[in-house]
Design a protein around this motif. Structure first.
Motif, short mmCIF file in Angstrom:
data_model
loop_
_atom_site.label_atom_id
_atom_site.label_comp_id
_atom_site.label_asym_id
_atom_site.label_seq_id
_atom_site.Cartn_x
_atom_site.Cartn_y
_atom_site.Cartn_z
N LEU A 18 -2.24 -0.83 2.24
CA LEU A 18 -1.41 -1.11 1.07
C LEU A 18 -2.05 -2.24 0.28
O LEU A 18 -2.30 -3.31 0.81
N SER A 19 -2.34 -1.98 -1.00
CA SER A 19 -2.89 -3.01 -1.87
C SER A 19 -1.99 -3.12 -3.08
O SER A 19 -0.92 -2.51 -3.14
N SER A 20 -2.41 -3.89 -4.08
CA SER A 20 -1.53 -4.09 -5.23
C SER A 20 -2.32 -4.13 -6.51
O SER A 20 -3.52 -4.43 -6.50
N LEU A 21 -1.67 -3.84 -7.60
CA LEU A 21 -2.27 -3.90 -8.93
C LEU A 21 -1.43 -4.84 -9.77
O LEU A 21 -1.03 -4.56 -10.88
N THR A 22 -1.14 -6.01 -9.21
CA THR A 22 -0.34 -7.02 -9.89
C THR A 22 -1.04 -8.37 -9.78
O THR A 22 -1.92 -8.57 -8.94
N GLU A 41 6.29 -2.00 -5.71
CA GLU A 41 5.40 -0.85 -5.82
C GLU A 41 3.95 -1.32 -5.75
O GLU A 41 3.57 -2.27 -6.43
N VAL A 42 3.17 -0.67 -4.89
CA VAL A 42 1.75 -0.99 -4.74
C VAL A 42 0.98 0.32 -4.70
O VAL A 42 1.57 1.41 -4.63
N ASP A 43 -0.34 0.24 -4.75
CA ASP A 43 -1.14 1.44 -4.50
C ASP A 43 -1.62 1.42 -3.06
O ASP A 43 -1.57 0.39 -2.38
N TYR A 44 -2.07 2.57 -2.58
CA TYR A 44 -2.49 2.66 -1.18
C TYR A 44 -3.71 3.56 -1.06
O TYR A 44 -3.95 4.43 -1.90
N THR A 45 -4.47 3.34 0.01
CA THR A 45 -5.61 4.19 0.34
C THR A 45 -5.43 4.71 1.76
O THR A 45 -4.74 4.09 2.58
N LEU A 46 -6.06 5.85 2.04
CA LEU A 46 -5.96 6.47 3.35
C LEU A 46 -7.34 6.62 3.97
O LEU A 46 -8.33 6.84 3.27
#
Length: 363
Positions: free
Chosen positions: A308-312, A292-297
């Motif tokens: 697609l980026s990550s918060l880990t 699971e990652v976060d994403y921006t548009l």
């Protein structure tokens, strides 16, 4: 009365009525419900819950009509159990007034704030606890002053350094929450706001909202941060129609990968089998392992962009891509390795480092 004067009078009355009607329509159309407001006129609202109160560094009288918080040695960045500096005091917080994961806009104004020494800061705080929060402030970086944005999740921090500017007489800070995505913006006149970014944080149901002023690791040079007001309100109709938010809603849900092409070649069985978009997060299954990652548009580009980026702790470079969504079909084209520029077209050719995925919405 002459017919000309009569017609002129009628025209004036009609024009005034039309103008008043239009103004009234705009007023009622654009006046969202205020959920909390404090103008700090000689007292503070009873709903405030100051965390680690320090009466010597808070005042309603040093600058009448303002809640003045004095910056001080202290911070909450990183694991609070191993932090060497004291924890930030006078975090003025109120319970989140919205129900469930409903959305809100939070705004404050800081007046005559001049952070001349590194780490002096003041701004907004979205807060669950000392290891899970989002902070948007105006801060001195050591060479100049500008906006900083910090997200912390279970002691892990991500910091964005936004625009630098000469400190204005007044700075309005604003965070707009849509799901678990927070858009940040500022103004120097309280009318025109400039959006400088958005980011995913939390589960969309923060516990408390408020304001912060501190010096971080700087032990001396305390200065005043004068907060003119604090407001929490619902979104306007225009804010609810944000194009990126509408695209996130269009992507929301589970998708199955039906075809995969890499470097121009079809794969009988691709490494990624399914995606699920949930607010600002996306999860996908790679060879049986869930990530699971976060994403921006980027909805301005053609085709639209997706990062697609990550918060880990294992996060490295982002994965850049483009996409097209049409009801039940989603096409993703991603660049590999991470950090490579996004593709220009929804296609993959020999040795171009692109992976092209066609997905069908799960039923």
């Amino acid at each position: 009365m002459s017919s000309e004067r009569f017609r002129f009078g009628v025209a004036v009355v009609v024009a005034l009525a039309l103008n008043l009607g239009a103004a009234s329509t705009r007023l009622f159309a654009e006046e969202p419900e205020t959920l909390f407001f404090d103008g700090f006129e000689g007292k503070v609202d009873a709903r405030w819950n100051p965390l680690r109160p320090d009466p010597d560094r808070v005042s309603l009288t040093s600058h009448p009509g303002k809640l003045t918080l004095k910056t001080h040695f202290g911070g909450i960045g990183g694991d609070f159990r191993t932090r060497r500096m004291p924890l930030t005091r006078n975090l003025y917080l109120v319970p989140n007034p919205v129900e469930g994961d409903d959305d809100f806009v939070v705004t404050t104004c800081v007046e005559s704030f001049r952070p001349l020494n590194k780490y002096q800061q003041a701004g907004l705080m979205i807060y669950d606890d000392d290891d899970n929060y989002l902070k948007f402030d105006f801060e001195n970086s050591g060479a100049e002053a500008g906006f900083k944005h910090m997200r912390e999740k279970d002691t892990y921090r991500l910091v964005d350094t936004d625009e630098f500017m000469v400190p204005a007489d007044k700075i309005w800070f604003r965070l707009i929450k849509r799901g678990n995505v927070y858009e940040r913006a500022f103004s120097t006149d309280g009318e025109e706001y400039k959006v400088i970014g958005e980011a995913v944080w939390g589960d969309g149901s923060p516990q408390q909202l408020g304001i912060v002023a501190c010096n971080g690791p700087l032990e001396d040079n305390e200065i005043d941060a004068q907060f003119d007001f604090f407001q929490i309100r619902k979104l306007t109709a225009k804010e609810r129609q944000n194009p990126v938010y509408l695209q996130r809603q269009k992507l929301a849900g589970a998708w199955e990968v039906v075809t995969t092409k890499v470097n121009g070649e079809d794969l009988a069985e691709g490494p990624i089998t399914e995606f699920e978009f949930d607010g600002g997060n996306v999860s996908f299954v790679t060879q049986g392992e869930l990530t699971e990652v976060d994403y921006t548009l980027n909805v301005e580009s053609d085709p639209k962009g997706l990062t697609l980026s990550s918060l880990t702790r294992s996060a490295q470079e982002p994965v850049n891509g483009i996409y097209s969504v049409d009801d039940d079909q989603l096409i993703l084209c991603l660049s590999l390795p991470p950090g490579a520029p996004a593709p220009k077209k929804l296609e993959t050719l020999e040795n171009d480092g692109h992976i092209l995925l066609t997905l069908q919405r799960s039923r």
